[in-house]
Design a protein around this motif. Structure first.
Motif: not given
Length: 308
Positions: A173-188
């Motif tokens: 499973p990897g859906l949470a990985k997508i969310s985490a990567l996008r969250d990191a991008e939102s933080k810079g």
């Protein structure tokens, strides 16, 4: 042809490699299936992927296939898989495909990597081997490679290698990985494109999590194009309806060792390639499997008519 960038989106279809029944590459069918992918809504095409039987090709065949697809695709970007156990092979094939006009290269980690340090060092070396300024797609497919790349490690690799402009996301499973990567991008953190694989089996959820599209194959690539476009437009209900109509066949294609034969059978049925042959080692579908695929296609057609 323009180079791949970190804002790439849409559907980059993983192309099959058509063969004649005797195992020779069928270049006429390669032209035809390239046209087929573009007609069905492909934004880009990826060649020499795992489902393109790349490990079964000679280096000369690989170079000729890339050149042929690039020539046929016109302005549509073409990404070439260059994964190999050794960096010298990556360097040689990367130079060849980029000289031909590829938009970038895709690199999966070799299964020998074990530690985080080994993985980060490998990608730094692999990017250098691909060539200065060559856009790189990082293929994260632990079910196949056996290499686990955590979210923090993925972030480190992205930060240390500007050449990596896209993630081919195939963790499961990897859906949470997508969310985490996008969250990191939102933080810079630097943004990269995320296109997803695994035959599109989680495509609606991946789009909802922030993916930019798909980089995978399916006998009906128009499904992926429609789902991605509708999700991008915010119409997730319609996207899910279309996806659901195709889901039984998507699921059937997910069978390890059989999926490519199913996909090639569908492409032959649709006139995209002349033969469903896989290069040996590899076998086609047994009569019982063909009957199952035919039944799924019949029900799929009926369901699509119902939803309009």
């Amino acid at each position: 042809m323009s180079l791949l960038t970190n804002d790439a989106k849409g559907v980059y279809v993983i192309s099959v490699t058509p063969f004649h029944d005797n195992g020779d590459v069928d270049f006429d069918s390669l032209d035809r299936v390239t046209d087929f992918y573009l007609e069905k809504g492909a934004t880009g095409i990826t060649v020499l992927g795992m489902m393109g039987e790349a490990p079964k090709l000679t280096q000369a065949e690989a170079r000729e296939i890339v050149a042929r697809v690039i020539s046929r695709a016109g302005k549509t970007p073409v990404v070439a898989g260059v994964s190999a156990p050794g960096l010298a092979a990556i360097s040689e094939l990367s130079k060849a495909v980029m000289d031909r006009g590829a938009a970038g290269v895709m690199i999966a980690p070799p299964g020998s990597l074990r530690t985080d340090e080994q993985i980060t060092t490998y990608y730094s070396q692999a990017c250098a081997a691909a060539g200065d300024g060559v856009p790189v797609v990082l293929q994260d497919f632990p079910l196949s490679t056996g290499v686990q790349i955590s979210v923090p490690l993925m972030g480190r690799i992205i930060e240390e290698n500007d050449q990596i402009v896209m993630l081919k996301h195939e963790d499961w499973p990897g859906l949470a990985k997508i969310s985490a990567l996008r969250d990191a991008e939102s933080k810079g953190r630097r943004r990269i494109s995320i296109l997803c694989g695994n035959g599109g089996v989680f495509l609606p959820e991946e789009m909802a999590r922030g993916a930019d599209g798909a980089m995978t194959g399916f006998g009906y690539p128009e499904m992926m194009a429609d789902v991605v476009a509708l999700a991008d437009a915010g119409d997730m209900d319609r996207a899910q309806d279309i996806f659901d109509a195709y889901l039984p066949l998507v699921r059937y294609e997910q069978q390890p060792g059989l999926g490519l034969a199913v996909r090639k059978y569908a492409l032959v049925k649709r006139g995209a390639i002349a033969s469903a042959a896989l290069r040996k080692p590899g076998a086609g579908l047994a009569p019982a499997a063909i009957a199952e695929v035919e039944r799924l296609i019949e029900r799929q057609t009926k369901r699509l008519k119902e939803i309009g």
